[in-house]
Design a protein around this motif. Structure first.
Motif, PDB file in Angstrom:
ATOM      1  N   SER A 408       0.826  -1.220   0.000  1.00  0.00           N
ATOM      2  CA  SER A 408       0.000   0.000   0.000  1.00  0.00           C
ATOM      3  C   SER A 408       0.849   1.254   0.000  1.00  0.00           C
ATOM      4  O   SER A 408       0.485   2.267  -0.603  1.00  0.00           O
ATOM      5  N   SER A 409       2.004   1.192   0.657  1.00  0.00           N
ATOM      6  CA  SER A 409       2.858   2.382   0.747  1.00  0.00           C
ATOM      7  C   SER A 409       3.454   2.751  -0.602  1.00  0.00           C
ATOM      8  O   SER A 409       3.925   3.878  -0.785  1.00  0.00           O
ATOM      9  N   SER A 416      -6.307   4.905  -7.677  1.00  0.00           N
ATOM     10  CA  SER A 416      -7.533   4.407  -7.051  1.00  0.00           C
ATOM     11  C   SER A 416      -8.457   3.723  -8.048  1.00  0.00           C
ATOM     12  O   SER A 416      -9.260   2.867  -7.679  1.00  0.00           O
ATOM     13  N   TYR A 419      -6.832   0.011  -8.207  1.00  0.00           N
ATOM     14  CA  TYR A 419      -6.494  -0.769  -7.022  1.00  0.00           C
ATOM     15  C   TYR A 419      -7.611  -0.686  -6.004  1.00  0.00           C
ATOM     16  O   TYR A 419      -8.310   0.314  -5.908  1.00  0.00           O
ATOM     17  N   VAL A 421      -8.536  -1.487  -1.771  1.00  0.00           N
ATOM     18  CA  VAL A 421      -7.999  -1.816  -0.459  1.00  0.00           C
ATOM     19  C   VAL A 421      -8.588  -3.148  -0.032  1.00  0.00           C
ATOM     20  O   VAL A 421      -9.789  -3.388  -0.164  1.00  0.00           O
ATOM     21  N   LYS A 435      -3.015  -5.283   6.563  1.00  0.00           N
ATOM     22  CA  LYS A 435      -3.627  -4.169   5.839  1.00  0.00           C
ATOM     23  C   LYS A 435      -2.611  -3.426   4.965  1.00  0.00           C
ATOM     24  O   LYS A 435      -2.903  -2.350   4.490  1.00  0.00           O
ATOM     25  N   SER A 436      -1.436  -3.985   4.768  1.00  0.00           N
ATOM     26  CA  SER A 436      -0.371  -3.244   4.086  1.00  0.00           C
ATOM     27  C   SER A 436      -0.332  -3.492   2.582  1.00  0.00           C
ATOM     28  O   SER A 436       0.591  -3.051   1.915  1.00  0.00           O
ATOM     29  N   ARG A 438      -2.492  -3.695  -1.341  1.00  0.00           N
ATOM     30  CA  ARG A 438      -3.654  -3.423  -2.178  1.00  0.00           C
ATOM     31  C   ARG A 438      -3.662  -4.415  -3.337  1.00  0.00           C
ATOM     32  O   ARG A 438      -2.613  -4.900  -3.751  1.00  0.00           O
TER      33      ARG A 438
END
Length: 771
Positions: A408-409, A416, A419, A421, A435-436, A438
């Motif tokens: 994600s970073s 958006s 990708y 989340v 959660k890191s 996508r």
């Protein structure tokens, strides 16, 4: 018919009288319509010239209509014998010549060059294919080797028709610009003559009468400028044809298009201004003798006496007329920005024309897409060949429901659209608490082998620094689980991965619930993440390619072992694209063609498709599209002073009573001059700032449309990645025009005011003497 003709003559006669006695009011319309028509003529003359050049090229360079290659000796003889008929009327084609081609194994194939007979060869084409080609293909022992190519003389009608959409699109864009110009000019005219329109409406004139009068006046102006505009455009087109080479032609169809477009633009341009004026009550127009609808009164009175004149007075006046000045600046500066954008579009066009050519596409004969060792090396060894690109048969991969997880970073905010989340509910256990990452399904798998690595290295080396690589491209060859990634979708960078980062490739395991029938891939992926179960394989990023031209997918390069293990098979190569230097001379092009023909005689089992790019490039250069766009940019820039001076001359004419009153109150000519010049310098400064801002904004819009938006909607391919920029010379010219126009638009009215004052004084003196 006679009644209609008499009505047209009456309307034109009335309009001509009005124009003749008020020619100063219509001078700007003469100039604007002349420029508009000149551009329309230029576009259509360029299209006619390109069509004429296509005909000339077809007649001079091709003596045949059809080339049938890959024939066996028997098939060649059969084709030759079928051309003989008892009756001349039954003759469909004749064989002009037959050429032999030898392969490396001693085999021989034949290429027959045929000419369809009759006045209209296209009528004979279907009959020829049905009666002669289809039977040969049906009975051939190797029909895949037989190739039928149609030369430009037989496809000429289609080629000329294909010119239409591009030129009509250009016409449509400039028609919108022309409507904007004429609408602005007519708005200015209406705003300064509201009192006159109030009189007309008080005596019963309605919208129908007002718009009819306006349209006939502008039609009369356009009829007076139509022929001069054609002469001017023809001279420009003729000069371009003489300098660049090529044909010159004028078609009846082009004349009709320009005439119809001229009427459509005029009608559309006056519709809104006339609708606005017709919606007003006559009494409000009669009370508005000047620009009162554009004047904002100050909240408190300005004490003229005791204040420094003219600086404080000018500041107050500018604030009162702020609505007028804002509209003036926007309606004039916009044409400087548009002209810079047109020139930038020409730069983009040049980048597209000068991109490396692909004159040949070579199709693999192997159903598994295998390429013989040494073919790529032999091709790249030919002088003029930059590299060989490979097209992989990604459609042959088994249907899968996979996706890719990216850190994600590393995902940019502008990604958006591509990708999603990860959600926690229903996900596989190994990412439920993570959660890191996508997810994206915008990834295309490519095998990384010596062929593709060499092709990528050649692509990077020939890109002049626009394409760069970070990391070790060859690490994926030797290290399992190491991948190569590109960073762009539709030519725009979407994430910032670095070598050493970890990504996860999702491998479908089972379905817990079916996804809905949707077309939105992002929503489909969201549902898959919730309803499917995946196994995730960790991969290490070995190299990232920056600036690579891209379509809707990023490139995910896997070595062949990982391809087979993860995807189930290695994608085969469907074709090779021979990429060559676009700056080759005709002699170098001929030598390159001969070398490729000789080489592919050794690899005779491959199907070689010529793309005729050199002929297309030569035709493009002869048409002078880039000089045409430069001419158009200058013509659009001329709208800037046209709108600016037309508005300011009328505006200051209305203010002449104001300045006469100031003289009566004790102001001197030097102070009146300083007031005009102060406003002129203010307008110049604001014009320069607005030109800078709008120019960069418009160029960014053109860049985004051509580089990203059009490819994303399938209008253009993503094969060329354009660079953002602005012409320093054109920007300086536009800034200079803004500076000069802003100042002179106030300076010239001052001299007109002084001249009128002298005339009034002279008239008063003459009256005194007479008394």
């Amino acid at each position: 018919m006679e009644e209609l003709w008499n009505k047209i003559k009456r309307n034109i006669s009335r309009a001509y009288k009005s124009i003749r006695f008020n020619w100063r009011q219509y001078a700007s319309f003469f100039a604007a319509i002349f420029l508009m028509q000149s551009f329309f003529w230029l576009v259509m003359l360029t299209r006619d010239a390109q069509a004429a050049q296509l005909r000339k090229n077809a007649e001079e360079n091709y003596d045949y209509h059809i080339a049938v290659s890959g024939l066996s000796a028997g098939e060649s003889i059969r084709l030759q014998n079928n051309s003989f008929t008892v009756f001349t009327s039954d003759k469909v084609y004749e064989v002009l010549r037959t050429e032999e081609t030898h392969d490396a194994y001693g085999g021989v194939t034949y290429t027959a060059y045929l000419k369809l007979v009759g006045d209209d060869p296209e009528d004979r084409l279907q009959s020829f294919v049905r009666k002669y080609i289809n039977p040969i293909l049906a009975e051939s022992a190797n029909p895949a080797r037989i190739r039928v190519e149609y030369a430009p003389p037989i496809t000429l009608g289609e080629d000329i028709a294909a010119l239409g959409p591009a030129y009509y699109s250009i016409l449509a864009v400039f028609a919108l610009v022309s409507i904007l110009v004429l609408m602005l000019l007519y708005n200015i005219r209406i705003n300064h003559f509201k009192f006159m329109y109030g009189i007309y409406m008080a005596f019963g004139a309605d919208y129908k009468k007002l718009i009819s009068t306006a349209i006939w006046e502008l039609i009369t102006v356009s009829l007076l400028t139509l022929a001069p505009a054609l002469v001017f455009a023809a001279l420009v087109r003729l000069i371009l044809s003489l300098v660049l080479g090529g044909s010159f032609s004028v078609s009846l169809g082009g004349i009709v298009v320009v005439f119809v477009l001229n009427l459509a633009v005029i009608s559309a341009a006056v519709a809104l201004p006339m609708r606005w004026i017709a919606s007003r009550r006559p009494v409000t127009l009669l009370a508005a003798e000047d620009n009162t609808n554009l004047v904002s009164s100050p909240r408190r009175s300005f004490n003229l006496f005791g204040q420094k004149f003219p600086n404080r007075y000018v500041a107050a006046s500018v604030w009162r007329y702020r609505t007028y000045y804002l509209r003036l600046l926007l309606s004039s500066v916009i044409f400087a920005a548009i002209s810079i954008s047109v020139l930038y579009a020409g730069t983009i066009y040049e980048e597209n024309v000068t991109a490396p050519y692909v004159p040949y596409t070579i199709t693999s004969p192997d159903a598994r897409g295998r390429i013989e060792p040494g073919l790529a090396e032999a091709l790249t060894a030919i002088d003029g060949v930059e590299r060989v690109e490979y097209t992989y048969d990604l459609s042959s991969l088994p249907a899968r429901e996979d996706h890719l997880l990216l850190p994600s970073s590393r995902v940019q905010a502008n990604a958006s659209r591509y990708y999603v989340v990860n959600r926690t509910r229903g996900l596989s256990a190994d990412i439920t608490t993570d959660k890191s990452f996508r997810a994206t399904n915008n990834a295309a798998y490519y095998p990384i082998n010596e062929l593709t690595v060499a092709s990528l290295e050649q692509l990077i080396a020939s890109s002049n620094g626009t394409i760069t690589i970070e990391g070790d491209l060859r690490a994926a060859l030797t290290t399992p689980g190491t991948v190569v990634l590109s960073d762009s979708i539709y030519n725009t960078q979407r994430f910032d991965l670095r070598p050493g980062d970890t990504v996860k490739l999702a491998l479908f395991r089972k379905i817990t619930q079916k996804v809905d029938a949707l077309s939105d891939e992002k929503v489909i992926l969201q549902q898959q993440l919730l309803r499917y179960v995946f196994d995730y394989r960790e991969l290490t990023v070995g190299a990232v390619i920056h600036g690579m031209p891209a379509q809707r997918n990023i490139m995910l390069g896997l070595n062949e072992a990982d391809c087979e293990a993860i995807l189930g098979k290695i994608p085969g190569i469907t074709s090779l694209s021979v990429v060559t230097d676009p700056n080759l001379t005709p002699d170098e092009q001929a030598a390159l063609d001969a070398s490729i023909t000789e080489l592919m005689g050794v690899y005779n089992e491959y199907i070689v498709t010529p793309n005729n790019v050199y002929e297309e490039a030569d035709l493009t250069c002869r048409m002078g599209i880039e000089p045409l766009l430069k001419t158009v940019a200058v013509m659009i820039l001329l709208f800037f002073p046209l709108v600016c001076f037309f508005s300011q001359l009328l505006f200051y004419f209305k203010r002449s009573k104001e300045f006469a009153l100031l003289l009566a109150l004790g102001a001197v000519n030097s102070e009146i001059r300083r007031a005009h010049r102060t406003e002129g310098m203010m307008l110049s400064g604001l014009s320069v700032l607005l030109t800078l801002g709008l120019s960069f904004l418009f160029n960014w819009l053109v860049f985004s449309v051509m580089n990203t938006w059009f490819p994303s909607y399938g209008i253009l391919s993503g094969a060329v990645r354009y660079s953002f920029g602005i012409s320093p010379l054109m920007l300086l010219v536009c800034l200079g025009v803004a500076l000069v126009c802003g100042f002179l638009s106030c300076e010239i009215p001052y001299h007109q005011f002084i001249a009128r004052q002298k005339k009034l004084a002279a008239a008063a003196d003459a009256l005194d003497d007479a008394q």
